[in-house]
Design a protein around this motif. Structure first.
Motif, mmCIF file in Angstrom:
data_model
loop_
_atom_site.group_PDB
_atom_site.id
_atom_site.type_symbol
_atom_site.label_atom_id
_atom_site.label_comp_id
_atom_site.label_asym_id
_atom_site.label_seq_id
_atom_site.Cartn_x
_atom_site.Cartn_y
_atom_site.Cartn_z
ATOM 1 N N TYR A 188 0.781 -1.592 0.314
ATOM 2 C CA TYR A 188 -0.161 -0.287 -0.037
ATOM 3 C C TYR A 188 1.098 1.235 -0.208
ATOM 4 C CZ TYR A 188 -4.216 -2.477 1.398
ATOM 5 O OH TYR A 188 -5.436 -3.015 0.900
ATOM 6 N N ILE A 189 0.733 2.408 -0.673
ATOM 7 C CA ILE A 189 1.494 3.328 -0.604
ATOM 8 C C ILE A 189 0.092 4.501 -1.140
ATOM 9 C CG2 ILE A 189 3.335 4.468 -2.463
ATOM 10 C CD1 ILE A 189 3.919 2.207 -4.108
ATOM 11 N N ALA A 204 -2.609 7.213 5.027
ATOM 12 C CA ALA A 204 -0.894 6.416 5.683
ATOM 13 C C ALA A 204 -1.947 5.738 8.042
ATOM 14 C CB ALA A 204 0.049 7.478 6.338
ATOM 15 N N PHE A 205 -3.364 6.699 8.080
ATOM 16 C CA PHE A 205 -3.091 6.626 9.047
ATOM 17 C C PHE A 205 -4.493 5.570 9.141
ATOM 18 C CE2 PHE A 205 -2.934 10.970 10.848
ATOM 19 C CZ PHE A 205 -1.986 10.759 11.935
ATOM 20 N N GLN A 206 -5.101 5.269 7.837
ATOM 21 C CA GLN A 206 -5.514 3.618 7.926
ATOM 22 C C GLN A 206 -4.843 2.793 7.867
ATOM 23 O OE1 GLN A 206 -9.207 3.961 8.023
ATOM 24 N NE2 GLN A 206 -8.801 5.824 8.828
ATOM 25 N N PHE A 207 -3.835 2.883 6.778
ATOM 26 C CA PHE A 207 -3.112 1.521 6.623
ATOM 27 C C PHE A 207 -2.397 1.277 7.791
ATOM 28 C CE2 PHE A 207 -0.927 3.928 2.391
ATOM 29 C CZ PHE A 207 -2.403 3.145 1.793
ATOM 30 N N ARG A 208 -2.428 2.467 9.152
ATOM 31 C CA ARG A 208 -1.698 2.177 10.230
ATOM 32 C C ARG A 208 -2.596 0.814 11.141
ATOM 33 N NH1 ARG A 208 -0.600 7.317 14.254
ATOM 34 N NH2 ARG A 208 2.156 6.850 12.599
ATOM 35 N N SER A 235 6.077 4.060 5.754
ATOM 36 C CA SER A 235 6.284 5.058 5.301
ATOM 37 C C SER A 235 6.515 5.046 3.739
ATOM 38 C CB SER A 235 8.692 4.515 5.886
ATOM 39 O OG SER A 235 8.390 3.589 5.171
ATOM 40 N N GLY A 236 6.491 6.064 4.206
ATOM 41 C CA GLY A 236 6.508 6.626 2.136
ATOM 42 C C GLY A 236 6.451 8.166 2.453
ATOM 43 N N PHE A 237 7.394 8.164 1.219
ATOM 44 C CA PHE A 237 7.500 10.029 1.567
ATOM 45 C C PHE A 237 7.097 10.733 1.359
ATOM 46 C CE2 PHE A 237 7.889 13.949 -1.371
ATOM 47 C CZ PHE A 237 9.001 14.328 -1.009
ATOM 48 N N LYS A 246 12.833 4.429 -2.306
ATOM 49 C CA LYS A 246 11.559 3.112 -1.436
ATOM 50 C C LYS A 246 10.758 3.591 -2.491
ATOM 51 C CE LYS A 246 9.024 1.554 1.963
ATOM 52 N NZ LYS A 246 8.404 1.822 3.229
ATOM 53 N N PHE A 247 10.242 4.306 -2.320
ATOM 54 C CA PHE A 247 9.260 4.806 -4.355
ATOM 55 C C PHE A 247 9.608 4.525 -4.659
ATOM 56 C CE2 PHE A 247 7.372 7.546 -6.665
ATOM 57 C CZ PHE A 247 5.955 7.594 -5.521
#
Length: 208
Positions: A6-7, A16-20, A28-30, A106-107
Motif C-alpha cells: 500500500y502506498i 497513512a493513518f488508515q494503513f496504520r 513509510s512513504g515520501f 524506496k518509492f
C-alpha cells in the motif's frame, strides 16, 4: 488478488493513518505524512523530486509543525527540531534531507519492482480524471512503475460511473477525516475499499 504494497500519494495523512489501522503498523512513504495537492503531486513526479527539501525553498507559515516547500508547493512535517532550523545548512535540515532521499529511493524501488501495489490518493476536488491519468503516465514513464493500481478517493457527492481506465479505480468515501484530526476517517468507507483491494498481510478491518 492481494497486493504486496500500500502506498499513499496524499493528499494528506488520512491514507497513512488508515494503513496504520488495518495493518497495525506504519508503512513509510515520501507522501504519507505530507500535504500534497494534485498539482503539487504532478509537479513532484514530473520533475523526479527535484529540489525537494532545499534551503531557501522552505517557509514556516505558523501551521503547527508543517513547513511549506516552495519547490512544488507541498507541505511536510518538521519533526524533533526548532522550526528556525529550516533556514541554512543546519543538522536538522540535513536529517530531513537524508530522510527524504531514503523515502524517494524506496518509492522508486517499490514502483519498479514486479511486486503488486495499490497507490491511494484522496481529493475533494471534482473533475480529476485527467490529472489521475497524468499521474499514471508519469509513474510509468519516470519511474518504470508496473503491476500497480491507482485508487483515487473522492467524496460521495462527486460520484461518477467507473472511469473505465484499467490502471485507475475511482472510488468514493462517505466523508473525509477533518483536517484537524486526520485519524478520524470514515471506517466503513475505507474498509470497503480495503476489501476490494486487499493487502497480502493480515488486515484488521472493523467488521461492520
Amino acid at each position: 488478488m492481494r497486493y504486496d504494497h500500500y502506498i499513499s500519494l496524499g493528499r494528506n495523512c488520512e491514507p497513512a493513518f488508515q494503513f496504520r489501522r488495518v495493518l497495525q503498523e506504519d508503512r513509510s512513504g515520501f507522501f504519507s505524512w505530507n500535504v500534497t495537492e494534485f498539482n503539487s503531486l504532478i509537479s513532484i513526479l514530473d520533475s523526479d523530486f527535484s529540489n525537494v527539501v532545499q534551503p531557501g525553498n522552505l517557509i514556516y507559515e505558523g501551521n503547527g509543525n508543517l513547513v511549506r516547500d516552495k519547490s512544488h508547493d507541498y507541505h511536510f512535517h518538521w519533526v524533533d527540531a526548532d522550526l528556525s532550523e529550516i533556514h541554512g545548512e543546519t543538522e536538522a535540515l540535513k536529517a530531513h534531507q537524508s530522510k527524504a532521499l531514503y523515502l524517494i529511493k524506496k518509492f522508486k524501488t517499490v514502483l519498479s519492482s514486479t511486486e503488486s501495489k495499490v497507490l491511494f490518493y484522496t481529493t475533494e476536488e471534482s473533475d480529476v480524471r485527467e490529472r489521475a491519468e497524468k499521474v499514471v503516465s508519469l509513474l510509468r514513464e519516470k519511474f518504470l512503475a508496473r503491476n500497480f493500481k491507482l485508487v483515487v478517493l473522492q467524496p460521495m457527492t462527486h460520484r461518477e460511473d467507473d472511469w473505465g481506465v484499467p490502471s485507475i479505480a475511482n472510488r468514493y468515501l462517505d466523508r473525509f477525516a477533518p483536517w484537524a484530526d486526520a485519524t478520524d476517517g470514515h471506517v466503513r468507507s475505507w474498509d470497503a475499499v480495503f476489501r476490494e483491494f486487499p493487502h497480502r498481510d493480515p488486515m484488521h478491518l472493523a467488521g461492520f
